[in-house]
Design a protein around this motif. Sequence first.
Motif, short mmCIF file in Angstrom:
data_model
loop_
_atom_site.label_atom_id
_atom_site.label_comp_id
_atom_site.label_asym_id
_atom_site.label_seq_id
_atom_site.Cartn_x
_atom_site.Cartn_y
_atom_site.Cartn_z
N LYS A 92 44.67 46.22 29.64
CA LYS A 92 45.37 45.10 30.28
C LYS A 92 45.83 45.48 31.68
CE LYS A 92 46.92 42.66 26.20
NZ LYS A 92 48.05 42.12 25.46
N LEU A 93 46.30 46.71 31.83
CA LEU A 93 46.72 47.19 33.15
C LEU A 93 45.54 47.22 34.11
CD1 LEU A 93 48.98 48.32 34.92
CD2 LEU A 93 48.34 50.58 34.11
N PHE A 94 44.38 47.68 33.62
CA PHE A 94 43.18 47.74 34.44
C PHE A 94 42.79 46.33 34.92
CE2 PHE A 94 38.53 47.33 34.59
CZ PHE A 94 38.28 48.16 35.67
N PHE A 95 42.79 45.36 33.99
CA PHE A 95 42.43 44.00 34.38
C PHE A 95 43.46 43.38 35.31
CE2 PHE A 95 39.53 43.96 30.64
CZ PHE A 95 38.37 43.73 31.37
N ALA A 96 44.73 43.70 35.13
CA ALA A 96 45.76 43.18 36.04
C ALA A 96 45.52 43.70 37.46
CB ALA A 96 47.15 43.59 35.54
N VAL A 97 45.21 44.99 37.59
CA VAL A 97 44.95 45.56 38.90
C VAL A 97 43.68 44.95 39.49
CG1 VAL A 97 44.34 47.71 40.10
CG2 VAL A 97 46.20 47.69 38.44
N ALA A 98 42.66 44.74 38.64
CA ALA A 98 41.41 44.14 39.13
C ALA A 98 41.66 42.73 39.65
CB ALA A 98 40.38 44.13 38.00
N TRP A 99 42.44 41.94 38.93
CA TRP A 99 42.69 40.57 39.38
C TRP A 99 43.55 40.55 40.63
CZ3 TRP A 99 39.50 37.07 38.54
CH2 TRP A 99 38.81 37.00 37.35
N LEU A 100 44.47 41.49 40.76
CA LEU A 100 45.22 41.58 42.01
C LEU A 100 44.30 41.96 43.16
CD1 LEU A 100 48.55 43.27 40.83
CD2 LEU A 100 48.20 40.90 41.58
N GLY A 101 43.32 42.81 42.90
CA GLY A 101 42.34 43.16 43.91
C GLY A 101 41.51 41.97 44.32
N ILE A 102 41.10 41.18 43.35
CA ILE A 102 40.34 39.96 43.65
C ILE A 102 41.19 39.00 44.48
CG2 ILE A 102 39.32 37.89 42.63
CD1 ILE A 102 38.23 39.70 40.41
N LEU A 103 42.45 38.87 44.13
CA LEU A 103 43.35 38.02 44.92
C LEU A 103 43.42 38.52 46.36
CD1 LEU A 103 45.50 35.80 45.27
CD2 LEU A 103 47.19 37.48 44.55
#
Length: 176
Positions: free
Chosen positions: A4-15
């Motif tokens: 979940k932490l990995f996906f949160a960081v990935a989505w923040l990167g996409i943002l």
Amino acid sequence: MVRKLFFAVAWLGILFLSLMGIYLAIFPKYILNFNLEGIVFRGATLGVAVFYLLIFIEKFLMNFEKSKDYQVQTENGKLTVSSSSINNLVREVVLGNPDLKNIKAKNKIKGKKLYITVTVDAYSDSDIARNISDTQGRIKHEIFEYLSLEVEEVEVKVSKLLKRRGSSILAERGEE
């Protein structure tokens, strides 16, 4: 948790990337090393950036969406019933009526109240109002009996009237 932490960081990167892409497409003169003045490049960059921004917003909102599972407190603990289980039970009940076909069931919960919407095709040579009323009562009864869920409202929508093959209303009345 790490996932979940990995996906949160990935989505923040996409943002971040989408916002930077929008910025570059709108204000390309602030980058000195590249020639980004072309309308095609700017349009493509803006399109990709807006696409990623929409994906971010959709995924962000999906994380805060309410679960479609229903929880019922029993004497031994909690019973969790999925939305698809309720829809399957509704379909089984409606399939018991030979005058209704093409069943599509949906349900939603507002507060602690369960609302069910069923879309069906009905044969026009039967008493549609009585069939619908009986079906609504059976749906409420079966869901309460099997799942102990109180149904607030059952809405049945007749999307199409069907005619039985090889029969007509006049033939059934004996007037042909």
